[in-house]
Write an enzyme that holds these catalytic residues in place. Structure first.
Site, PDB file in Angstrom:
ATOM      1  CG  HIS A  77      -1.957   1.214   1.159  1.00  0.00           C
ATOM      2  ND1 HIS A  77      -2.803   1.407   0.415  1.00  0.00           N
ATOM      3  CD2 HIS A  77      -1.968   2.042   2.181  1.00  0.00           C
ATOM      4  CE1 HIS A  77      -3.465   2.502   0.817  1.00  0.00           C
ATOM      5  NE2 HIS A  77      -3.170   2.743   1.697  1.00  0.00           N
ATOM      6  CG  ASP A  80      -1.020   1.784  -4.846  1.00  0.00           C
ATOM      7  OD1 ASP A  80      -1.013   1.753  -5.948  1.00  0.00           O
ATOM      8  OD2 ASP A  80      -2.273   2.111  -4.413  1.00  0.00           O
TER       9      ASP A  80
END
Length: 104
Positions: A77, A80
């Protein structure tokens, strides 16, 4: 999972998120004709991205030294967030240039 990796991941998320928010603010300023304010937002966005990159570099250097990094959803995450913020920042700069050209 290693607490240090979690801490680094959340620092990447926080700083990249702030950088993306500032890039979005830059587009808004440029759209309103405030080109100098837009460029200031991008400058601050880039400063935040430098901090996020430092945390990412810490992970890379650690792994390059032979210390395997345990992958987790939080780390994915974070990566990202970082990549999306980088892309958004680049697009924001293009929007600023475009809005500036339209003003002339």
């Amino acid at each position: 999972m290693d607490e240090k990796i979690i801490e680094i991941s959340f620092n990447i998320i926080a700083h990249a998120g702030d950088a993306k928010g500032l890039a979005f603010e830059a587009i808004k300023e440029a759209k309103e004709g405030n080109i100098e304010a837009a460029r200031e937002c991008i400058k601050k966005s880039k400063e935040g991205m430098v901090v996020a990159h430092r945390f990412q570099t810490e992970l890379i250097q650690n792994e390059a030294s032979g210390n395997k990094t345990e992958m987790s959803v939080i780390l994915v995450h974070a990566q990202d967030h970082l990549m999306n913020a980088m892309n958004f920042q680049q697009l924001a700069e293009e929007f600023i240039d475009l809005y500036e050209r339209l003003e002339k």
